[in-house]
Scaffold this active site. Structure first.
Site, mmCIF file in Angstrom:
data_model
loop_
_atom_site.group_PDB
_atom_site.id
_atom_site.type_symbol
_atom_site.label_atom_id
_atom_site.label_comp_id
_atom_site.label_asym_id
_atom_site.label_seq_id
_atom_site.Cartn_x
_atom_site.Cartn_y
_atom_site.Cartn_z
ATOM 1 N N ARG A 25 -27.402 -10.879 -2.112
ATOM 2 C CA ARG A 25 -27.940 -10.693 -0.757
ATOM 3 C C ARG A 25 -27.571 -9.297 -0.224
ATOM 4 O O ARG A 25 -28.409 -8.415 -0.135
ATOM 5 C CB ARG A 25 -27.408 -11.804 0.170
ATOM 6 N N ASP A 26 -26.300 -9.093 0.074
ATOM 7 C CA ASP A 26 -25.902 -7.815 0.679
ATOM 8 C C ASP A 26 -26.170 -6.663 -0.285
ATOM 9 O O ASP A 26 -26.559 -5.566 0.116
ATOM 10 C CB ASP A 26 -24.407 -7.862 1.031
ATOM 11 N N HIS A 220 -14.518 -8.378 4.403
ATOM 12 C CA HIS A 220 -15.832 -7.950 3.875
ATOM 13 C C HIS A 220 -15.856 -6.428 4.019
ATOM 14 O O HIS A 220 -16.260 -5.905 5.053
ATOM 15 C CB HIS A 220 -16.944 -8.620 4.684
ATOM 16 N N HIS A 222 -16.844 -2.641 2.894
ATOM 17 C CA HIS A 222 -17.697 -1.721 2.133
ATOM 18 C C HIS A 222 -16.833 -0.564 1.660
ATOM 19 O O HIS A 222 -15.744 -0.324 2.197
ATOM 20 C CB HIS A 222 -18.878 -1.264 3.004
ATOM 21 N N CYS A 253 -26.180 -1.606 4.161
ATOM 22 C CA CYS A 253 -26.883 -2.356 5.194
ATOM 23 C C CYS A 253 -28.056 -1.516 5.675
ATOM 24 O O CYS A 253 -27.893 -0.336 5.964
ATOM 25 C CB CYS A 253 -25.931 -2.668 6.356
ATOM 26 N N ASN A 262 -20.848 -2.569 -1.200
ATOM 27 C CA ASN A 262 -19.683 -3.410 -0.930
ATOM 28 C C ASN A 262 -18.586 -3.077 -1.936
ATOM 29 O O ASN A 262 -18.838 -2.500 -2.989
ATOM 30 C CB ASN A 262 -20.051 -4.881 -1.149
HETATM 31 C C1 LIG Z 1 -33.301 -11.618 13.561
HETATM 32 C C2 LIG Z 1 -34.747 -11.165 13.525
HETATM 33 C C3 LIG Z 1 -35.589 -12.199 12.779
HETATM 34 C C4 LIG Z 1 -35.273 -11.037 14.938
HETATM 35 O O1 LIG Z 1 -36.494 -10.332 14.912
HETATM 36 P P1 LIG Z 1 -37.479 -10.309 16.128
HETATM 37 O O2 LIG Z 1 -38.634 -9.423 15.763
HETATM 38 O O3 LIG Z 1 -36.733 -9.997 17.382
HETATM 39 O O4 LIG Z 1 -37.885 -11.859 16.130
HETATM 40 P P2 LIG Z 1 -38.977 -12.677 16.836
HETATM 41 O O5 LIG Z 1 -38.382 -14.026 17.097
HETATM 42 O O6 LIG Z 1 -39.588 -11.924 17.987
HETATM 43 O O7 LIG Z 1 -40.094 -12.846 15.700
HETATM 44 C C5 LIG Z 1 -40.867 -11.761 15.252
HETATM 45 C C6 LIG Z 1 -41.491 -12.130 13.905
HETATM 46 O O8 LIG Z 1 -40.473 -12.396 12.937
HETATM 47 C C7 LIG Z 1 -40.625 -13.740 12.454
HETATM 48 N N1 LIG Z 1 -39.294 -14.302 12.241
HETATM 49 C C8 LIG Z 1 -38.346 -14.509 13.165
HETATM 50 N N2 LIG Z 1 -37.263 -15.043 12.599
HETATM 51 C C9 LIG Z 1 -37.551 -15.182 11.276
HETATM 52 C C10 LIG Z 1 -36.815 -15.691 10.170
HETATM 53 N N3 LIG Z 1 -35.571 -16.156 10.298
HETATM 54 N N4 LIG Z 1 -37.397 -15.689 8.968
HETATM 55 C C11 LIG Z 1 -38.657 -15.209 8.800
HETATM 56 N N5 LIG Z 1 -39.396 -14.710 9.821
HETATM 57 C C12 LIG Z 1 -38.846 -14.715 11.041
HETATM 58 C C13 LIG Z 1 -41.399 -14.453 13.533
HETATM 59 O O9 LIG Z 1 -42.041 -15.581 13.014
HETATM 60 C C14 LIG Z 1 -42.357 -13.385 13.977
HETATM 61 O O10 LIG Z 1 -43.356 -13.245 12.983
HETATM 62 P P3 LIG Z 1 -44.833 -12.707 13.369
HETATM 63 O O11 LIG Z 1 -45.325 -13.690 14.395
HETATM 64 O O12 LIG Z 1 -44.664 -11.324 13.902
HETATM 65 O O13 LIG Z 1 -45.543 -12.754 12.056
HETATM 66 C C15 LIG Z 1 -34.886 -9.791 12.843
HETATM 67 O O14 LIG Z 1 -34.239 -8.850 13.638
HETATM 68 C C16 LIG Z 1 -34.352 -9.723 11.451
HETATM 69 O O15 LIG Z 1 -34.805 -10.409 10.559
HETATM 70 N N6 LIG Z 1 -33.381 -8.808 11.213
HETATM 71 C C17 LIG Z 1 -32.854 -8.568 9.891
HETATM 72 C C18 LIG Z 1 -31.390 -8.712 9.943
HETATM 73 C C19 LIG Z 1 -30.791 -8.461 8.586
HETATM 74 O O16 LIG Z 1 -31.072 -9.138 7.618
HETATM 75 N N7 LIG Z 1 -29.875 -7.460 8.512
HETATM 76 C C20 LIG Z 1 -29.144 -7.189 7.346
HETATM 77 C C21 LIG Z 1 -28.078 -8.236 7.124
HETATM 78 S S1 LIG Z 1 -26.667 -8.080 8.232
HETATM 79 C C22 LIG Z 1 -25.575 -7.196 7.317
HETATM 80 O O17 LIG Z 1 -25.947 -6.674 6.311
HETATM 81 C C23 LIG Z 1 -24.158 -7.147 7.755
HETATM 82 C C24 LIG Z 1 -23.268 -8.132 6.968
HETATM 83 C C25 LIG Z 1 -23.634 -9.577 7.286
HETATM 84 O O18 LIG Z 1 -23.444 -7.961 5.573
HETATM 85 C C26 LIG Z 1 -21.794 -7.937 7.307
HETATM 86 C C27 LIG Z 1 -21.331 -6.479 7.336
HETATM 87 O O19 LIG Z 1 -21.410 -5.756 6.333
HETATM 88 O O20 LIG Z 1 -20.881 -6.081 8.418
#
Ligand SMILES: CC(C)(COP(=O)([O-])OP(=O)([O-])OC[C@H]1O[C@@H](n2cnc3c(N)ncnc32)[C@H](O)[C@@H]1OP(=O)([O-])[O-])[C@@H](O)C(=O)NCCC(=O)NCCSC(=O)C[C@@](C)(O)CC(=O)[O-]
Length: 315
Positions: A25-26, A220, A222, A253, A262
């Protein structure tokens, strides 16, 4: 010699470490090259074969935001038969993600991912910290009701790519909120990989002072600045025994420009093996596990210990 804020050598008392493999995933969410589903699935299977007992396989996020994870349904369909002793977790930022994750039938834990920085929260999940907690609350309530475990993340525990240094008090605030939602464990993300051991101490000590149980925290880290392993060592000193890592040091990220991979699982296993700490993971097997994935991406293994092992094998 005693290091500031912790008693030296306490890590010797820890006899085993839980490795949470987050590479699929990450590690893959930020790679420019799209990795085919069957290669991701083979990566997960090889990691489990290497002894990994906790694995984050994918995320149920918007495919528009993170296209690399858009094959989540197919990945999970292919992993249905992963042995039941292996904890499979996935990221679910909202109820839509949770509902989709549940369809897979093979998810043990879902992870909600918050941040100690307002700007990062906005960039990463398009909402404020307060709003994110309200979404996570709905996810946690439903997931717990369905018998799933809920894991929490706090990103930017030391620094944010948009705001700079982060006060440990902000980490404590988000940790408390996640704990109150019922998270069984909170993973502390040095998202951009800039923290040094004394910063890690400050965060962990601030959490412990507010009642955190070190057994319910995970590191966690990096490795952007090459400090991830030293941060693990300091965390072990402070009693942590769970660490997220990524095979071959894959990762970054999408919402943290410049953040490199990571902590490599190989380096974590190498360190633990040397300290006499059991991880249950076979070092050589974990090096080999990512070979096909790295070939597709067109890069080498970023782990120093893996590179040394590969060089020795060739001689
Ligand atoms: C959170 C949202 C979805 C909000 O995104 P948004 O645009 O604010 O959401 P929305 O509710 O307004 O929906 C917009 C569209 O997204 C769809 N949607 C809404 N939710 C989902 C879902 N769950 N799965 C699939 N589709 C989804 C929804 O159906 C709609 O589709 P449309 O009508 O436009 O076709 C968006 O901002 C997002 O997906 N962000 C990605 C976040 C991400 O994956 N970031 C990387 C991981 S975090 C990380 O790496 C840090 C970590 C964890 O590793 C720890 C560290 O290192 O610190």
């Amino acid at each position: 010699m005693t290091r500031a804020g912790c008693s030296a050598g306490r890590h010797r008392a820890i006899s085993s470490v839980e490795v949470i493999e987050v590479g699929p995933r990450d590690g893959l969410q930020n790679e420019k090259v799209s990795v085919p589903t069957d290669v991701k699935v083979a990566l997960c299977r090889s990691l489990v074969d290497a002894g990994v007992r906790r694995i984050e396989t994918t995320s149920y996020v918007s495919p528009k935001w993170v296209p690399q994870m858009s094959d989540n349904v197919n990945v999970m369909e292919a992993l249905k038969d992963i042995p039941s002793g292996v904890e499979v977790s996935v990221l679910t930022p909202n109820l839509k993600g949770l509902e989709n994750a549940k369809l897979s039938g093979r998810v043990d834990a879902v992870s909600v991912f918050g941040a100690a920085s307002e700007s990062f929260s906005q960039k990463n999940i398009n909402c404020s910290i307060e709003e994110s907690i309200s979404r996570f609350s709905a996810v946690a309530e439903t997931a717990l009701g369905d018998g799933l475990k809920v894991r929490g993340y706090v990103s930017c525990i030391a620094a944010c790519p948009y705001e700079g240094p982060i006060d440990p008090k902000n980490v404590v605030k988000v940790w408390k909120l996640l704990k109150d939602l019922g998270c069984y464990e909170v993973s502390l993300g040095d998202t951009i990989g800039v923290a040094t051991p004394n910063q890690i101490s400050k965060v962990i000590e601030a959490l412990v002072a507010e009642g955190a149980d070190v057994n319910e925290l995970a590191g966690h880290y990096h490795d952007t600045c090459g400090t991830a392993l030293t941060n693990v060592l300091r965390s072990l000193d402070l009693g942590l025994s769970k660490f997220d890592s990524s095979a071959a040091g894959l990762g970054g990220c999408p919402y943290a420009a410049g953040a490199s991979g990571n902590l490599a699982t190989e380096d974590l296993v190498y360190l633990c093996d040397g300290l006499g700490i059991d991880t249950g993971i076979d070092f050589g097997k974990v090096v080999c596990a990512s070979e096909a994935t790295l070939d597709v991406i067109g890069i080498g293994n970023r782990s120093k210990s893996a590179q040394a092992w590969q060089a020795k094998k060739q001689t």
